[in-house]
Write a protein that holds these residues in place. Sequence first.
Motif, mmCIF file in Angstrom:
data_model
loop_
_atom_site.group_PDB
_atom_site.id
_atom_site.type_symbol
_atom_site.label_atom_id
_atom_site.label_comp_id
_atom_site.label_asym_id
_atom_site.label_seq_id
_atom_site.Cartn_x
_atom_site.Cartn_y
_atom_site.Cartn_z
ATOM 1 N N VAL B 207 0.921 28.950 53.971
ATOM 2 C CA VAL B 207 1.502 28.669 55.298
ATOM 3 C C VAL B 207 2.020 29.963 55.948
ATOM 4 O O VAL B 207 1.782 30.209 57.139
ATOM 5 C CB VAL B 207 2.625 27.605 55.178
ATOM 6 C CG1 VAL B 207 3.422 27.500 56.478
ATOM 7 C CG2 VAL B 207 2.027 26.250 54.799
ATOM 8 N N ILE B 208 2.708 30.779 55.168
ATOM 9 C CA ILE B 208 3.204 32.051 55.719
ATOM 10 C C ILE B 208 2.030 32.874 56.251
ATOM 11 O O ILE B 208 2.066 33.403 57.379
ATOM 12 C CB ILE B 208 3.978 32.859 54.649
ATOM 13 C CG1 ILE B 208 5.298 32.153 54.313
ATOM 14 C CG2 ILE B 208 4.246 34.289 55.124
ATOM 15 C CD1 ILE B 208 6.061 32.796 53.157
ATOM 16 N N ASP B 209 0.977 32.978 55.449
ATOM 17 C CA ASP B 209 -0.184 33.785 55.858
ATOM 18 C C ASP B 209 -0.822 33.212 57.123
ATOM 19 O O ASP B 209 -1.173 33.971 58.045
ATOM 20 C CB ASP B 209 -1.218 33.848 54.720
ATOM 21 C CG ASP B 209 -0.699 34.662 53.534
ATOM 22 O OD1 ASP B 209 0.317 35.359 53.677
ATOM 23 O OD2 ASP B 209 -1.335 34.589 52.459
ATOM 24 N N CYS B 210 -0.988 31.868 57.172
ATOM 25 C CA CYS B 210 -1.594 31.234 58.356
ATOM 26 C C CYS B 210 -0.763 31.489 59.605
ATOM 27 O O CYS B 210 -1.304 31.815 60.673
ATOM 28 C CB CYS B 210 -1.686 29.719 58.166
ATOM 29 S SG CYS B 210 -3.013 29.202 57.094
ATOM 30 N N LEU B 211 0.547 31.301 59.480
ATOM 31 C CA LEU B 211 1.417 31.469 60.648
ATOM 32 C C LEU B 211 1.346 32.911 61.161
ATOM 33 O O LEU B 211 1.219 33.157 62.363
ATOM 34 C CB LEU B 211 2.859 31.096 60.294
ATOM 35 C CG LEU B 211 3.129 29.596 60.176
ATOM 36 C CD1 LEU B 211 4.515 29.348 59.575
ATOM 37 C CD2 LEU B 211 3.024 28.918 61.548
ATOM 38 N N ARG B 212 1.411 33.834 60.240
ATOM 39 C CA ARG B 212 1.384 35.251 60.654
ATOM 40 C C ARG B 212 0.034 35.606 61.279
ATOM 41 O O ARG B 212 -0.027 36.358 62.261
ATOM 42 C CB ARG B 212 1.714 36.161 59.467
ATOM 43 C CG ARG B 212 3.202 36.075 59.111
ATOM 44 C CD ARG B 212 3.629 37.036 58.013
ATOM 45 N NE ARG B 212 5.089 36.954 57.824
ATOM 46 C CZ ARG B 212 5.733 37.259 56.711
ATOM 47 N NH1 ARG B 212 5.059 37.709 55.663
ATOM 48 N NH2 ARG B 212 7.042 37.151 56.640
ATOM 49 N N GLU B 213 -1.034 35.044 60.703
ATOM 50 C CA GLU B 213 -2.366 35.328 61.271
ATOM 51 C C GLU B 213 -2.503 34.792 62.694
ATOM 52 O O GLU B 213 -3.255 35.347 63.498
ATOM 53 C CB GLU B 213 -3.455 34.682 60.403
ATOM 54 C CG GLU B 213 -3.919 35.595 59.286
ATOM 55 C CD GLU B 213 -4.802 34.844 58.289
ATOM 56 O OE1 GLU B 213 -5.462 33.872 58.696
ATOM 57 O OE2 GLU B 213 -4.802 35.239 57.111
ATOM 58 N N THR B 214 -1.771 33.706 62.984
ATOM 59 C CA THR B 214 -1.863 33.130 64.324
ATOM 60 C C THR B 214 -0.769 33.674 65.238
ATOM 61 O O THR B 214 -0.533 33.130 66.318
ATOM 62 C CB THR B 214 -1.777 31.585 64.268
ATOM 63 O OG1 THR B 214 -0.585 31.218 63.568
ATOM 64 C CG2 THR B 214 -2.978 31.004 63.564
#
Lengths: 273, 273
Positions: B207-214
């Motif tokens: 989730v952290i990675d997804c949020l940062r990527e977006t």
Amino acid sequence: MLNVIQADSNDVPAADRGLAYGDGLFETIRMRGRQAVLRSLHLDRMVADAGRLAIPVHRDQLDAEVERAGIIHGDAYGASDWVLKLILTRGSGGRGYRLPEKNCRPNLIVSVSAMPPFPDSRGVVADFSQFPLTVNPQLAGIKTLNRLEQVMASRDFTGREFELIMRDASGNLVEGTRTNLFVRHGNVWTTPPVSSLAVAGVMRKYVIDCLRETGSEVREEAVPPSVVSRSGFRGLYLVNSVVGIVCVRRLAGVELPVDGGLETICDPLKTLE
Amino acid sequence: MLNVIQADSNDVPAADRGLAYGDGLFETIRMRGRQAVLRSLHLDRMVADAGRLAIPVHRDQLDAEVERAGIIHGDAYGASDWVLKLILTRGSGGRGYRLPEKNCRPNLIVSVSAMPPFPDSRGVVADFSQFPLTVNPQLAGIKTLNRLEQVMASRDFTGREFELIMRDASGNLVEGTRTNLFVRHGNVWTTPPVSSLAVAGVMRKYVIDCLRETGSEVREEAVPPSVVSRSGFRGLYLVNSVVGIVCVRRLAGVELPVDGGLETICDPLKTLE
């Protein structure tokens, strides 16, 4: 009812919650022939602490299994003492961490081993573990199967130490990896309170009771590292129910006074019939 | 080399250190057919955390066992997802807490189960556990077998809650019994840092990675209880790799805003080939 598993000839169900979550507790008991040293203290503790974990067990079941182990294994060790280990787990069942609606059937895993070597009665070498000890207040003192902190602390043994002493986040001395500790100043004895302990050993309780019976004062208080340099310091002791009591003659390279006598006052073999 | 134990047909040696001390760790993996969801994150974490515990394991051994489990069990579940659990223990050996001089042969215990029910996508009910969470800084985040705190916290479930949130000694919200948590204020997301966590879940990382990527900002910071009444609060989320992401609509009797969308941004099924 318990499901009793003799570890020398049987395995443990893979779904056991003791394996999955450390959902259980254990006792390590010194045996002499067919008799268990400090039997009542061990079994009282196991029943009381199983109650804190809501694992149902009756004292008479544990008594029967200790007696049975004594009959099966006691004679083979001849004049040598031996060690009986009882692991009590909640058994198998439930969904994830949650307990099942109805109690599971607990497993009691019974294993035996030879006594470890006795420590040098003239005093032992100890050091500090660099691995910090954390204690959940709701689980303080219970000899649960959650012992990874002690395993990791034990990696610091270099072969020169009898024991490594673990400290809390404030630097207070709490306990050894497998022993509780006492310090003596004059005729006052101090040991960390149960609320601060990972394991409140039965030998700790036995020593406290013996000292108080012989008129000594015992304080259950935090033990800061400065304690060994405080005026009147006479000795630091490590205790457990298998090896008994030993005085520390060197702690982290510092020579300490060695004050004998506690092992005579508090000899648990006196409790045998 | 690992000793692989298929739990549906085999028991575990009674001397296993996972049972004796919780000396090991585990992964719980959502499977779709023969494929593991978030496979790399799970197996990378297991290898890295086994390294922190000094349990020797190679990534290719774990890959091979996940693949084998998929082949053995995947087809039987048809269109239903299922759950693969891997328990990795240090194996048997050593004297007491101490590790043996040479590495033991680790045990990998492989078990499968049906998916738990999915939570209500319109939001779930959560409450606080009264059982405090303590985290050893040296073991923070590792999904070890020392999970008695989560077991004891789970006793507080009344049947009305999807999850119970555990707090540290300062009262900060740390994690659920089996989930990590995120809070949203405007477009800023906050989740407790790994150093404060009992378990740093792979879904949390995803989730952290997804949020940062977006392009979203994610802060890894302590989450005090006042967070849900702070200006701009938009939602409290619970995440794990089996059930995914769910928004909390009521926490300890207080209605919270339900803000959807995170589960679409961070759908782990996208990682399947």
